[in-house]
Motif scaffolding. Structure first.
Motif, PDB file in Angstrom:
ATOM      1  N   ASN A 120       7.931  15.651   6.256  1.00 52.65           N
ATOM      2  CA  ASN A 120       6.625  15.400   6.876  1.00 52.65           C
ATOM      3  C   ASN A 120       6.646  15.389   8.401  1.00 52.65           C
ATOM      4  OD1 ASN A 120       5.303  15.030   4.331  1.00 52.65           O
ATOM      5  ND2 ASN A 120       6.267  12.997   4.204  1.00 52.65           N
ATOM      6  N   ILE A 121       7.851  15.375   8.991  1.00 51.80           N
ATOM      7  CA  ILE A 121       7.901  15.314  10.459  1.00 51.80           C
ATOM      8  C   ILE A 121       8.762  16.454  11.019  1.00 51.80           C
ATOM      9  CG2 ILE A 121       8.432  13.874  12.448  1.00 51.80           C
ATOM     10  CD1 ILE A 121       8.171  11.411  10.610  1.00 51.80           C
ATOM     11  N   ILE A 122      10.045  16.468  10.684  1.00 53.97           N
ATOM     12  CA  ILE A 122      10.968  17.390  11.364  1.00 53.97           C
ATOM     13  C   ILE A 122      10.667  18.855  11.028  1.00 53.97           C
ATOM     14  CG2 ILE A 122      13.380  18.032  11.688  1.00 53.97           C
ATOM     15  CD1 ILE A 122      14.130  15.112  11.055  1.00 53.97           C
ATOM     16  N   VAL A 123      10.601  19.181   9.746  1.00 54.25           N
ATOM     17  CA  VAL A 123      10.371  20.581   9.365  1.00 54.25           C
ATOM     18  C   VAL A 123       9.025  21.088   9.881  1.00 54.25           C
ATOM     19  CG1 VAL A 123      10.080  22.174   7.429  1.00 54.25           C
ATOM     20  CG2 VAL A 123      11.918  20.470   7.381  1.00 54.25           C
ATOM     21  N   PRO A 124       7.918  20.345   9.704  1.00 47.72           N
ATOM     22  CA  PRO A 124       6.643  20.834  10.271  1.00 47.72           C
ATOM     23  C   PRO A 124       6.682  20.981  11.791  1.00 47.72           C
ATOM     24  CG  PRO A 124       6.244  19.114   8.649  1.00 47.72           C
ATOM     25  CD  PRO A 124       7.721  19.127   8.888  1.00 47.72           C
ATOM     26  N   ALA A 125       7.393  20.085  12.465  1.00 48.04           N
ATOM     27  CA  ALA A 125       7.466  20.165  13.930  1.00 48.04           C
ATOM     28  C   ALA A 125       8.230  21.406  14.368  1.00 48.04           C
ATOM     29  CB  ALA A 125       8.135  18.909  14.492  1.00 48.04           C
ATOM     30  N   ALA A 137       4.077  25.853  24.298  1.00 53.28           N
ATOM     31  CA  ALA A 137       5.453  25.746  23.800  1.00 53.28           C
ATOM     32  C   ALA A 137       6.163  24.535  24.406  1.00 53.28           C
ATOM     33  CB  ALA A 137       6.225  27.027  24.123  1.00 53.28           C
ATOM     34  N   TYR A 138       5.930  24.307  25.699  1.00 54.47           N
ATOM     35  CA  TYR A 138       6.596  23.162  26.361  1.00 54.47           C
ATOM     36  C   TYR A 138       6.117  21.840  25.759  1.00 54.47           C
ATOM     37  CZ  TYR A 138       9.754  22.242  30.315  1.00 54.47           C
ATOM     38  OH  TYR A 138      10.854  21.949  31.082  1.00 54.47           O
ATOM     39  N   LYS A 139       4.824  21.742  25.480  1.00 51.56           N
ATOM     40  CA  LYS A 139       4.297  20.523  24.858  1.00 51.56           C
ATOM     41  C   LYS A 139       4.847  20.356  23.442  1.00 51.56           C
ATOM     42  CE  LYS A 139      -0.172  19.965  25.374  1.00 51.56           C
ATOM     43  NZ  LYS A 139      -1.605  20.365  25.489  1.00 51.56           N
ATOM     44  N   SER A 140       4.915  21.442  22.697  1.00 55.27           N
ATOM     45  CA  SER A 140       5.437  21.371  21.323  1.00 55.27           C
ATOM     46  C   SER A 140       6.922  21.022  21.313  1.00 55.27           C
ATOM     47  CB  SER A 140       5.220  22.711  20.613  1.00 55.27           C
ATOM     48  OG  SER A 140       3.843  22.978  20.462  1.00 55.27           O
ATOM     49  N   PHE A 141       7.628  21.471  22.329  1.00 58.11           N
ATOM     50  CA  PHE A 141       9.061  21.165  22.401  1.00 58.11           C
ATOM     51  C   PHE A 141       9.311  19.660  22.426  1.00 58.11           C
ATOM     52  CE2 PHE A 141      12.883  20.250  24.937  1.00 58.11           C
ATOM     53  CZ  PHE A 141      13.848  20.889  24.162  1.00 58.11           C
ATOM     54  N   GLN A 142       8.385  18.905  22.999  1.00 58.02           N
ATOM     55  CA  GLN A 142       8.563  17.446  23.075  1.00 58.02           C
ATOM     56  C   GLN A 142       8.597  16.806  21.688  1.00 58.02           C
ATOM     57  OE1 GLN A 142       9.246  16.570  26.168  1.00 58.02           O
ATOM     58  NE2 GLN A 142       8.639  18.621  26.851  1.00 58.02           N
ATOM     59  N   SER A 143       8.076  17.517  20.691  1.00 56.00           N
ATOM     60  CA  SER A 143       8.067  16.991  19.318  1.00 56.00           C
ATOM     61  C   SER A 143       9.346  17.305  18.549  1.00 56.00           C
ATOM     62  CB  SER A 143       6.869  17.572  18.539  1.00 56.00           C
ATOM     63  OG  SER A 143       5.661  17.172  19.117  1.00 56.00           O
ATOM     64  N   GLU A 183       2.072  15.046  31.467  1.00 51.67           N
ATOM     65  CA  GLU A 183       1.650  15.365  30.104  1.00 51.67           C
ATOM     66  C   GLU A 183       2.860  15.560  29.194  1.00 51.67           C
ATOM     67  OE1 GLU A 183      -0.864  18.786  29.931  1.00 51.67           O
ATOM     68  OE2 GLU A 183      -1.480  18.405  27.863  1.00 51.67           O
ATOM     69  N   LEU A 184       3.888  16.213  29.716  1.00 48.37           N
ATOM     70  CA  LEU A 184       5.106  16.395  28.917  1.00 48.37           C
ATOM     71  C   LEU A 184       5.769  15.048  28.630  1.00 48.37           C
ATOM     72  CD1 LEU A 184       6.682  19.556  30.615  1.00 48.37           C
ATOM     73  CD2 LEU A 184       5.265  19.445  28.551  1.00 48.37           C
ATOM     74  N   TYR A 185       5.770  14.184  29.632  1.00 52.17           N
ATOM     75  CA  TYR A 185       6.329  12.832  29.449  1.00 52.17           C
ATOM     76  C   TYR A 185       5.557  12.075  28.366  1.00 52.17           C
ATOM     77  CZ  TYR A 185       6.951   7.847  30.617  1.00 52.17           C
ATOM     78  OH  TYR A 185       7.167   6.483  30.561  1.00 52.17           O
ATOM     79  N   LEU A 186       4.228  12.149  28.438  1.00 56.89           N
ATOM     80  CA  LEU A 186       3.408  11.437  27.454  1.00 56.89           C
ATOM     81  C   LEU A 186       3.579  12.026  26.051  1.00 56.89           C
ATOM     82  CD1 LEU A 186       0.119  10.882  29.492  1.00 56.89           C
ATOM     83  CD2 LEU A 186       1.880   9.211  28.908  1.00 56.89           C
ATOM     84  N   GLU A 187       3.702  13.350  25.976  1.00 55.07           N
ATOM     85  CA  GLU A 187       3.938  13.988  24.668  1.00 55.07           C
ATOM     86  C   GLU A 187       5.250  13.488  24.072  1.00 55.07           C
ATOM     87  OE1 GLU A 187       2.369  16.197  22.743  1.00 55.07           O
ATOM     88  OE2 GLU A 187       0.634  16.720  23.967  1.00 55.07           O
ATOM     89  N   ALA A 188       6.254  13.355  24.923  1.00 57.79           N
ATOM     90  CA  ALA A 188       7.566  12.898  24.444  1.00 57.79           C
ATOM     91  C   ALA A 188       7.496  11.447  23.971  1.00 57.79           C
ATOM     92  CB  ALA A 188       8.601  13.040  25.550  1.00 57.79           C
ATOM     93  N   VAL A 189       6.816  10.599  24.738  1.00 61.21           N
ATOM     94  CA  VAL A 189       6.682   9.188  24.359  1.00 61.21           C
ATOM     95  C   VAL A 189       5.913   9.075  23.044  1.00 61.21           C
ATOM     96  CG1 VAL A 189       5.600   6.985  24.973  1.00 61.21           C
ATOM     97  CG2 VAL A 189       6.834   8.299  26.711  1.00 61.21           C
ATOM     98  N   GLN A 190       4.813   9.838  22.928  1.00 59.68           N
ATOM     99  CA  GLN A 190       3.996   9.764  21.709  1.00 59.68           C
ATOM    100  C   GLN A 190       4.773  10.253  20.488  1.00 59.68           C
ATOM    101  OE1 GLN A 190       0.680   8.434  21.576  1.00 59.68           O
ATOM    102  NE2 GLN A 190       1.435   8.367  19.464  1.00 59.68           N
ATOM    103  N   TYR A 230       7.107   5.092  13.683  1.00 57.13           N
ATOM    104  CA  TYR A 230       6.160   4.621  12.673  1.00 57.13           C
ATOM    105  C   TYR A 230       6.158   5.468  11.407  1.00 57.13           C
ATOM    106  CZ  TYR A 230       4.137   1.634  16.303  1.00 57.13           C
ATOM    107  OH  TYR A 230       3.933   0.688  17.281  1.00 57.13           O
ATOM    108  N   GLY A 231       6.894   6.601  11.403  1.00 64.33           N
ATOM    109  CA  GLY A 231       6.911   7.480  10.236  1.00 64.33           C
ATOM    110  C   GLY A 231       5.645   8.286  10.068  1.00 64.33           C
ATOM    111  N   ARG A 232       4.905   8.511  11.180  1.00 67.77           N
ATOM    112  CA  ARG A 232       3.652   9.266  11.099  1.00 67.77           C
ATOM    113  C   ARG A 232       3.955  10.740  10.845  1.00 67.77           C
ATOM    114  NH1 ARG A 232       1.645   6.337  16.565  1.00 67.77           N
ATOM    115  NH2 ARG A 232       0.747   4.443  15.652  1.00 67.77           N
ATOM    116  N   HIS A 233       3.186  11.337   9.949  1.00 69.11           N
ATOM    117  CA  HIS A 233       3.382  12.749   9.644  1.00 69.11           C
ATOM    118  C   HIS A 233       3.020  13.599  10.856  1.00 69.11           C
ATOM    119  CE1 HIS A 233       2.782  11.867   5.049  1.00 69.11           C
ATOM    120  NE2 HIS A 233       3.794  11.195   5.589  1.00 69.11           N
ATOM    121  N   PHE A 234       3.723  14.734  10.997  1.00 67.95           N
ATOM    122  CA  PHE A 234       3.449  15.623  12.137  1.00 67.95           C
ATOM    123  C   PHE A 234       2.030  16.175  12.061  1.00 67.95           C
ATOM    124  CE2 PHE A 234       3.396  19.835  14.119  1.00 67.95           C
ATOM    125  CZ  PHE A 234       3.825  19.505  15.396  1.00 67.95           C
TER     126      PHE A 234
END
Length: 372
Positions: A49-54, A91-97, A262-269, A276-280
């Motif tokens: 629910n998180i790693i593979v979808p990300a 892509a840079y924002k997605s990389f933070q995930s 924005e990249l910093y905030l994406e990484a923190v989020q 919390y185990g939130r799904h991607f």
């Protein structure tokens, strides 16, 4: 913190030596820890629910970058430049995930280092472009490729008109841009394919409570990511938290100038969502670190540890609202706020690296070299 970590390691070694029931061997099953928490269910949630979808999402973004680079270099114009710039930001924002998931194939191929070693070595990049000779597969070329190199190649060449003119007139720049975009996509595809193949089953089935078990190994990587990559890389080094001298040129995506916060905030989020185990995708949640700590009912100074971590992650988010969009400008104009951000991140490091890992009976397996 160094002294505390050493004490913890000593304690962990003594505990391991005295234990006759759990000697670090494979325990298997769905409840592989020294407690009865279902680590297997947590690993399944992490993977499915998180790693593979990300990683699948990141693979789509890097494919877009490669396609946009090919189109732009075939016929450089303002519209093509705008398109690849937008795809680069996505892509840079997605990389933070995915940056925190440095396990399996990503660890094997040094995925994070190839994708995001910054600041980019611009003098080496220019030298390679000038000579037309380069090998991006070499580890020595970490700082000459990936997202920071794209940041330089797309935003560090002057005005938009000057950038289009440069790519129109110079084949070597076109070749290098395509090579960087292509390699970034190839590496991401390799990692994504691994997770969609056999590695997913290898990861979720390894419920051992030993140092080689998936939970123990990943937790070290997860906490190390927060301490070294997020806290130190995005905030600490630019702010001069370790040297006393600010270094604004070490900010992530410094040539773009508008997305570093924005990249910093994406990484923190992303880090928080994983805790919390939130799904991607969607609003679902699953088994997580937070649930594990609540199950263990861990207290610190009379307060629930899961809640303490939750409150500190909220404090980090709250403090970040005081930062400018451009962290390079923030360092140059008012570095105090960057140092305040570092302080909030450091409080979380203690809760995660010392308290959470001790609660989960996981020994720290990486070296603290920051002197903090």
């Amino acid at each position: 913190m160094i002294k505390f970590s050493r004490l913890f390691i000593v304690f962990a070694l003594i505990f391991a030596a005295c234990s006759s029931e759990d000697d670090g061997t494979e325990t298997g099953g769905e409840t592989g820890g020294t407690d009865s928490f279902d680590r297997g269910a947590m690993l399944v949630n992490w993977a499915d629910n998180i790693i593979v979808p990300a990683y699948n999402n990141m693979a789509t973004k890097t494919q877009n970058v490669e396609s946009a680079a090919s189109a732009f270099t075939a016929a450089p114009d303002a519209a093509g430049l705008q398109q690849i710039r937008e795809d680069y930001v996505d892509a840079y924002k997605s990389f933070q995930s995915v940056s925190m998931f440095q396990v399996g194939k990503a660890e094997e191929i040094n995925y994070r280092s190839y994708l995001n070693t910054y600041p980019a070595n611009t003098s080496n990049i220019e030298s390679k472009i000038s000579s037309g000779s380069f090998n991006l597969e070499l580890p020595s070329s970490f700082a000459e490729q990936g997202l920071p190199a794209l940041d330089y190649l797309l935003f560090g060449m002057g005005t938009s008109e000057e950038t289009v003119a440069l790519y129109s007139s110079n084949e070597n720049y076109r070749t290098y841009l395509n090579a960087v975009a292509s390699r970034m996509n190839a590496l991401t595809t390799e990692v994504s394919n691994s997770w969609n193949g056999d590695y997913r089953d290898t990861f979720v089935s390894n419920t051992s409570s030993s140092s080689t078990g998936s939970v123990d190994k990943f937790t070290n990587d997860y906490v190390m990511y927060f301490e070294k990559i997020l806290r130190s890389g995005k905030i600490g080094f630019p702010a001069g938290a370790f040297t006393g001298t600010a270094s604004p040129s070490n900010v992530e995506a410094r040539f773009n100038g508008e997305i570093s916060r924005e990249l910093y905030l994406e990484a923190v989020q992303s880090f928080e969502d994983f805790f919390y185990g939130r799904h991607f995708s969607g609003n679902g949640t699953g088994s997580s670190y937070k649930q594990y700590l609540e199950y263990l009912d861990i207290m610190k100074d009379g307060a629930d540890l899961a809640s303490l971590i939750e409150n500190q992650l909220d404090a980090i988010q709250s403090q970040s609202s005081s930062l400018e969009t451009n962290l390079k400008s923030q360092v140059e104009k008012d570095n105090t706020k960057m140092l305040e951000a570092y302080d909030e991140l450091q409080k979380a490091v203690i809760l995660l690296k010392v308290d959470m890992m001790q609660a989960l009976s996981i020994s720290v397996d990486y070296v603290d070299s920051d002197g903090d």
